[in-house]
Scaffold this active site. Sequence first.
Site, PDB file in Angstrom:
ATOM      1  N   PHE A 125     -40.135 -35.065 105.577  1.00  0.00           N
ATOM      2  CA  PHE A 125     -38.851 -34.386 105.415  1.00  0.00           C
ATOM      3  C   PHE A 125     -38.182 -34.348 106.791  1.00  0.00           C
ATOM      4  O   PHE A 125     -38.820 -33.964 107.780  1.00  0.00           O
ATOM      5  CB  PHE A 125     -39.094 -32.970 104.883  1.00  0.00           C
ATOM      6  N   ASP A 186     -47.070 -29.012 105.810  1.00  0.00           N
ATOM      7  CA  ASP A 186     -45.799 -28.519 105.270  1.00  0.00           C
ATOM      8  C   ASP A 186     -45.973 -28.416 103.759  1.00  0.00           C
ATOM      9  O   ASP A 186     -46.083 -29.426 103.066  1.00  0.00           O
ATOM     10  CB  ASP A 186     -44.670 -29.498 105.634  1.00  0.00           C
ATOM     11  N   TYR A 211     -37.803 -20.695  98.711  1.00  0.00           N
ATOM     12  CA  TYR A 211     -36.773 -20.882  97.659  1.00  0.00           C
ATOM     13  C   TYR A 211     -37.063 -21.992  96.668  1.00  0.00           C
ATOM     14  O   TYR A 211     -36.320 -22.178  95.725  1.00  0.00           O
ATOM     15  CB  TYR A 211     -35.388 -21.082  98.284  1.00  0.00           C
TER      16      TYR A 211
HETATM   17  C1  LIG Z   1     -37.159 -28.038 101.631  1.00  0.00           C
HETATM   18  C2  LIG Z   1     -38.016 -28.489 102.722  1.00  0.00           C
HETATM   19  C3  LIG Z   1     -37.874 -27.941 104.010  1.00  0.00           C
HETATM   20  C4  LIG Z   1     -36.797 -26.932 104.296  1.00  0.00           C
HETATM   21  O1  LIG Z   1     -36.754 -26.490 105.611  1.00  0.00           O
HETATM   22  P1  LIG Z   1     -35.881 -25.198 105.997  1.00  0.00           P
HETATM   23  O2  LIG Z   1     -35.911 -25.191 107.452  1.00  0.00           O
HETATM   24  O3  LIG Z   1     -36.570 -24.000 105.397  1.00  0.00           O
HETATM   25  O4  LIG Z   1     -34.510 -25.397 105.439  1.00  0.00           O
HETATM   26  C5  LIG Z   1     -38.762 -28.372 104.994  1.00  0.00           C
HETATM   27  N1  LIG Z   1     -39.728 -29.280 104.722  1.00  0.00           N
HETATM   28  C6  LIG Z   1     -39.878 -29.823 103.485  1.00  0.00           C
HETATM   29  C7  LIG Z   1     -40.974 -30.836 103.227  1.00  0.00           C
HETATM   30  C8  LIG Z   1     -39.018 -29.459 102.453  1.00  0.00           C
HETATM   31  O5  LIG Z   1     -39.153 -29.996 101.228  1.00  0.00           O
END
Ligand SMILES: *Cc1c(COP(=O)(O)O)cnc(C)c1O
Length: 401
Positions: A125, A186, A211
């Site tokens: 991500f 993660d 969320y």
């Molecule tokens: C949705 C997601 C995030 C989101 O990161 P934020 O900083 O909380 O917006 C991070 N890593 C992964 C793998 C995700 O799917």
Amino acid sequence: VITFEEIQTLDAEDPLRAKRAEFCLPANTIYLDGNSLGPLPIKAKERISTVIDEQWGKDLIQSWNKNHWIDLPIITGDKIAPLIGAATGQVICCDSISINLFKLLASALTLNRERKVILSPADNFPTDLYMVQGLAKLVGNDRCHLKSAAPHQLLDMLDETVAGERYDIEKITQLAHTKGVLVIWDLAHSAGAFPLELDNHKVDFAVGCGYKYLNGGPGAPAFLYVAERHHSRIHQPLSGWMGHKSPFGFNPEYAAAPGIRKFLSGTPNILSLTALDAALDVFDGVDMRQVEAKSHALSSLFLELISQSKYLTPLECISPATCEARGSQLAFSHEDAYAISQALIDRQVVVDFRAPNIIRFGFTPLYLRYEDIWSAVNIFEKIIRQKLYQEPQYQIRNKVT
Ligand SMILES: *Cc1c(COP(=O)(O)O)cnc(C)c1O
């Protein structure tokens, strides 16, 4: 060939069927996007109005003590702990994944000062890669250096230069540890989706999302996990007052709180945290193995129904073929993926589009029925068969895709 009667039997025999009633779901909508924003649990809605009317509205500042606002990051963290296989006192809810990742990356680098390489899957991500890049800019490439690798090459690239890394959680963590590598997982797409065993697998660190599968609402605080064995030696650089051992002592010198609390930085976001805390009650009495089994059954049913349609069989499913190897979702690639997603959403089958050409269907067992899978595939087939996605209104890109 599967019949609708068989689908109805699956629903009638589903051990999780009663959970659907705990969510506010818009009528006639099939929500296959639970992983990007989980739906609203009824309890979250109720608790938020109590916190607003009774606590913020009447108890005001006293609420920090009287209504335990000050401990909410820990209380909510301890509610997440059993979902990820962690004993209490190792999970805290705060900030976003991005910020928490920064804290953990920096912490891991200070635990392991001789190491500078952060190894990550190249298709991680983006925020995970960006945060490493930001940290490298701050401390210099000789202290923090991002190496990315194709996911299948990761295991070969784990060597004695690597400081931190982020798939088979048990196997990768074990192998990493044999080379002295610390691992940050993660869990954005796994916490609340299937069973995890962080403690048993000797995981060092993890971050996760409030969320997505935990249904905490838009922008809900994320969480972070630090194994207890690291607590006493670890220092995180975003050393704000809420992570101080006595925040209200107003001491000019920072002294970290013992345990997981030192990972707090500033004042917790009580409204969002309240929503997440209440949303987690949906998991009461839920065995994550049942969630995983139903997720497999839903995605397998989806694939089977697709294979029964000559219009849908040509679609390319890019997710692993076996349930065990994939998460709680199925991704299909198509050159008109964006327009098809829009046409599905317009017919109240809410899916995710991922650039450049992926349509993603998420399967969330707590509120999805087998019947929903049946209807979604029928609508999907109609859109492809009649080429409905070619209509001009489905070609316009929105800001959030
Ligand atoms: C949705 C997601 C995030 C989101 O990161 P934020 O900083 O909380 O917006 C991070 N890593 C992964 C793998 C995700 O799917």
